[in-house]
Write an enzyme that holds these catalytic residues in place. Structure first.
Site, PDB file in Angstrom:
ATOM      1  N   LYS A   1      22.959  11.265  -1.144  1.00 17.66           N
ATOM      2  CA  LYS A   1      21.935  10.633  -0.312  1.00 17.66           C
ATOM      3  C   LYS A   1      22.038  11.248   1.076  1.00 17.66           C
ATOM      4  O   LYS A   1      23.090  11.771   1.454  1.00 17.66           O
ATOM      5  CB  LYS A   1      22.218   9.133  -0.220  1.00 17.66           C
ATOM      6  CG  LYS A   1      21.026   8.301   0.171  1.00 17.66           C
ATOM      7  CD  LYS A   1      20.234   7.836  -1.034  1.00 17.66           C
ATOM      8  CE  LYS A   1      19.024   7.034  -0.615  1.00 17.66           C
ATOM      9  NZ  LYS A   1      18.275   6.510  -1.748  1.00 17.66           N
TER      10      LYS A   1
ATOM     11  N   GLY B   1       6.566 -10.493  -5.598  1.00 12.15           N
ATOM     12  CA  GLY B   1       6.159  -9.228  -4.968  1.00 12.15           C
ATOM     13  C   GLY B   1       5.152  -8.489  -5.830  1.00 12.15           C
ATOM     14  O   GLY B   1       5.440  -8.089  -6.947  1.00 12.15           O
TER      15      GLY B   1
ATOM     16  N   GLY C   1       3.483  -5.563  -5.059  1.00 16.63           N
ATOM     17  CA  GLY C   1       3.238  -4.252  -4.450  1.00 16.63           C
ATOM     18  C   GLY C   1       3.028  -3.188  -5.512  1.00 16.63           C
ATOM     19  O   GLY C   1       2.530  -3.462  -6.609  1.00 16.63           O
TER      20      GLY C   1
HETATM   21  P1  NAD Z   1       5.874  -2.415  -1.988  1.00 17.19           P
HETATM   22  O1  NAD Z   1       6.194  -2.386  -0.543  1.00 17.19           O
HETATM   23  O2  NAD Z   1       4.707  -1.663  -2.500  1.00 17.19           O
HETATM   24  O3  NAD Z   1       5.707  -3.940  -2.472  1.00 17.19           O
HETATM   25  C1  NAD Z   1       6.507  -4.998  -2.045  1.00 17.19           C
HETATM   26  C2  NAD Z   1       5.656  -6.263  -2.104  1.00 17.19           C
HETATM   27  O4  NAD Z   1       6.503  -7.379  -1.843  1.00 17.19           O
HETATM   28  C3  NAD Z   1       4.541  -6.288  -1.049  1.00 17.19           C
HETATM   29  O5  NAD Z   1       3.316  -6.649  -1.664  1.00 17.19           O
HETATM   30  C4  NAD Z   1       5.011  -7.359  -0.061  1.00 17.19           C
HETATM   31  O6  NAD Z   1       3.951  -8.060   0.548  1.00 17.19           O
HETATM   32  C5  NAD Z   1       5.809  -8.261  -0.989  1.00 17.19           C
HETATM   33  N1  NAD Z   1       6.780  -9.140  -0.313  1.00 17.19           N
HETATM   34  C6  NAD Z   1       7.497  -8.898   0.813  1.00 17.19           C
HETATM   35  N2  NAD Z   1       8.278  -9.972   1.091  1.00 17.19           N
HETATM   36  C7  NAD Z   1       8.041 -10.884   0.122  1.00 17.19           C
HETATM   37  C8  NAD Z   1       8.545 -12.191  -0.146  1.00 17.19           C
HETATM   38  N3  NAD Z   1       9.442 -12.781   0.652  1.00 17.19           N
HETATM   39  N4  NAD Z   1       8.084 -12.850  -1.242  1.00 17.19           N
HETATM   40  C9  NAD Z   1       7.164 -12.278  -2.057  1.00 17.19           C
HETATM   41  N5  NAD Z   1       6.652 -11.038  -1.847  1.00 17.19           N
HETATM   42  C10 NAD Z   1       7.083 -10.365  -0.769  1.00 17.19           C
HETATM   43  O7  NAD Z   1       7.229  -1.947  -2.728  1.00 17.19           O
HETATM   44  P2  NAD Z   1       7.374  -1.366  -4.204  1.00 17.19           P
HETATM   45  O8  NAD Z   1       7.289   0.109  -4.161  1.00 17.19           O
HETATM   46  O9  NAD Z   1       6.486  -2.144  -5.138  1.00 17.19           O
HETATM   47  O10 NAD Z   1       8.891  -1.736  -4.505  1.00 17.19           O
HETATM   48  C11 NAD Z   1       9.277  -3.081  -4.767  1.00 17.19           C
HETATM   49  C12 NAD Z   1      10.801  -3.165  -4.825  1.00 17.19           C
HETATM   50  O11 NAD Z   1      11.294  -2.290  -5.836  1.00 17.19           O
HETATM   51  C13 NAD Z   1      11.509  -2.739  -3.535  1.00 17.19           C
HETATM   52  O12 NAD Z   1      12.681  -3.512  -3.397  1.00 17.19           O
HETATM   53  C14 NAD Z   1      11.875  -1.299  -3.791  1.00 17.19           C
HETATM   54  O13 NAD Z   1      13.004  -0.894  -3.040  1.00 17.19           O
HETATM   55  C15 NAD Z   1      12.210  -1.353  -5.275  1.00 17.19           C
HETATM   56  N6  NAD Z   1      12.062  -0.051  -5.956  1.00 17.19           N
HETATM   57  C16 NAD Z   1      10.868   0.572  -5.967  1.00 17.19           C
HETATM   58  C17 NAD Z   1      10.722   1.795  -6.624  1.00 17.19           C
HETATM   59  C18 NAD Z   1       9.402   2.488  -6.680  1.00 17.19           C
HETATM   60  O14 NAD Z   1       9.271   3.437  -7.468  1.00 17.19           O
HETATM   61  N7  NAD Z   1       8.407   2.082  -5.910  1.00 17.19           N
HETATM   62  C19 NAD Z   1      11.835   2.366  -7.256  1.00 17.19           C
HETATM   63  C20 NAD Z   1      13.070   1.690  -7.242  1.00 17.19           C
HETATM   64  C21 NAD Z   1      13.159   0.468  -6.574  1.00 17.19           C
END
Ligand code: NAD
Length: 350
Positions: A80, A177, A179
């Site tokens: 990393k 969440g 997202g």
């Molecule tokens: P994102 O930012 O697109 O979505 C996160 C969502 O969570 C947003 O809609 C936000 O409004 C919501 N949120 C924030 N605080 C909240 C709460 N207290 N209660 C409910 N919802 C809340 O992120 P993502 O890319 O969808 O990733 C989601 C999680 O998965 C993160 O923890 C990220 O580190 C992990 N992750 C993502 C990937 C990837 O490929 N995107 C890979 C590995 C891990």
């Protein structure tokens, strides 16, 4: 700071401090283990309050990538990098190019990719000075669909193992969440007839999910209290803590969020309450699996079908972890660590 004695130093092969006064680059690249191949892991740009915090973070994240990549059965080790600075104020093409040169000097021992504070565009800049970079726009693309697919397969595995259900029809899943990952996960679950309860701090997104998936809306703070089969945290880290653990009324915790356990002991807490936990770094590996295919297999270029077939193997990896945990009477997060260690340092595992 006494770096070698830090818990997360854990035998790091190489830790490099890189700087470039012209662009203002101050970075640390950590290569934890390359037994399985070059160290693959993202580059985080963060305004760390101190250099000590940056070192702590890069070592912790780098070590974590070794375990994640080993459990994903990738031909890559773990590493990393962190750039110390405010990504909104301090990031310039010159700075990212300087970072690329620092990566190039490691001659392929570390492969950089995007992470918090860096973007696909930044990786394109890095690409102009080194080929040891993944996550390019013309490569594997957005990692989120692959991550969501992996979580979906993980929920299948957990439902099969804990609830003896080979169909998701009627399975009650609470998704925290909506997202990039959470939304796509909901789409796949709803497509199989699962009954969803959803929360997000963005009310408009929740309303869209009610409309699109017939989901039940839940207040962000109340999601831990809703009785269901599965809790899928897809928003924040450290959501399983002393406050939320006793509130959960589910059989399974399986979601994409990184570092879901506030502390490792909360994995024991889940096991004691009979809740099957799909370790986050196993179930959310779809994105890194997908990105790793940019380097091709058997001399071929990126192959999306092959990458997604590999993502689907998260299902069987989790079953192996669940079985091992039960056989040895240990929490699933510890079982996962043991299996990873057997894969990257077999000679040091008893
Ligand atoms: P994102 O930012 O697109 O979505 C996160 C969502 O969570 C947003 O809609 C936000 O409004 C919501 N949120 C924030 N605080 C909240 C709460 N207290 N209660 C409910 N919802 C809340 O992120 P993502 O890319 O969808 O990733 C989601 C999680 O998965 C993160 O923890 C990220 O580190 C992990 N992750 C993502 C990937 C990837 O490929 N995107 C890979 C590995 C891990």
């Amino acid at each position: 700071m006494a770096v070698f004695s830090l818990q997360d130093f854990d035998g790091h092969e190489q830790v490099v401090c890189a700087s470039d006064p012209d662009s203002g680059l101050k970075a640390i690249i950590a290569v934890h283990d390359t037994a399985r191949g070059p160290a693959l892991g993202g580059c985080r740009m963060w305004n760390y309050a101190s250099e000590d915090l940056a070192i702590h973070d890069v070592l912790r994240l780098s070590r974590g990538m070794t375990y994640k990549n080993a459990l994903a059965d990738l031909p890559f080790g773990g590493g990393k990098s962190v750039i110390i600075g405010d990504s909104r104020a301090d990031k310039t093409p010159e700075l990212m190019a300087a970072m690329g040169r620092a990566v190039e000097r490691l001659a392929g021992r570390y492969i950089i990719a995007e992470d918090v504070g860096t973007s696909v565009e930044d990786m394109a800049t890095v690409r102009s000075v080194t080929r040891h970079v993944a996550g390019l726009r013309d490569g594997s693309g957005d990692p989120s669909p692959a991550t969501a697919r992996g979580v979906f397969m993980g929920i299948r595995a957990a439902a099969d193992y804990r609830l003896r259900r080979n169909s998701l029809d009627g399975l009650r899943v609470n998704v925290q969440g909506l997202g990039h990952v959470g939304w796509d996960l909901c789409r796949q679950l709803a497509g199989e007839g699962a009954r969803l309860a959803v929360s997000d701090i963005r009310r408009d997104t929740v309303e869209r999910a009610v409309e699109a998936f017939g989901a039940t809306p839940v207040d962000a703070e109340q999601i831990y209290d809703v009785e269901a089969d599965v809790f899928a945290p897809c928003a924040l880290g450290a959501v399983i803590d002393d406050d939320t653990l006793p509130r959960l009324k589910v059989a399974v915790v399986a979601g994409s969020a990184n570092n879901q356990l506030a502390e490792s002991r909360h994995g024991t807490g889940l096991a004691r309450r009979g809740i099957l936990y799909a370790p986050d770094f196993v179930i959310n590996a779809g994105g890194v699996i997908n990105i790793s295919y940019e380097f091709g297999r058997n001399g071929q270029g990126y192959d999306r079908a092959a990458a997604f077939a590999h993502v689907d193997r998260i299902h069987d990896t989790l079953l192996r972890i669940f079985q091992r945990a039960d056989a040895e009477g240990i929490p699933t997060n510890i079982a996962a660590d043991r299996i990873a260690e057997e894969r990257f340092r077999p000679s040091r595992v008893a």
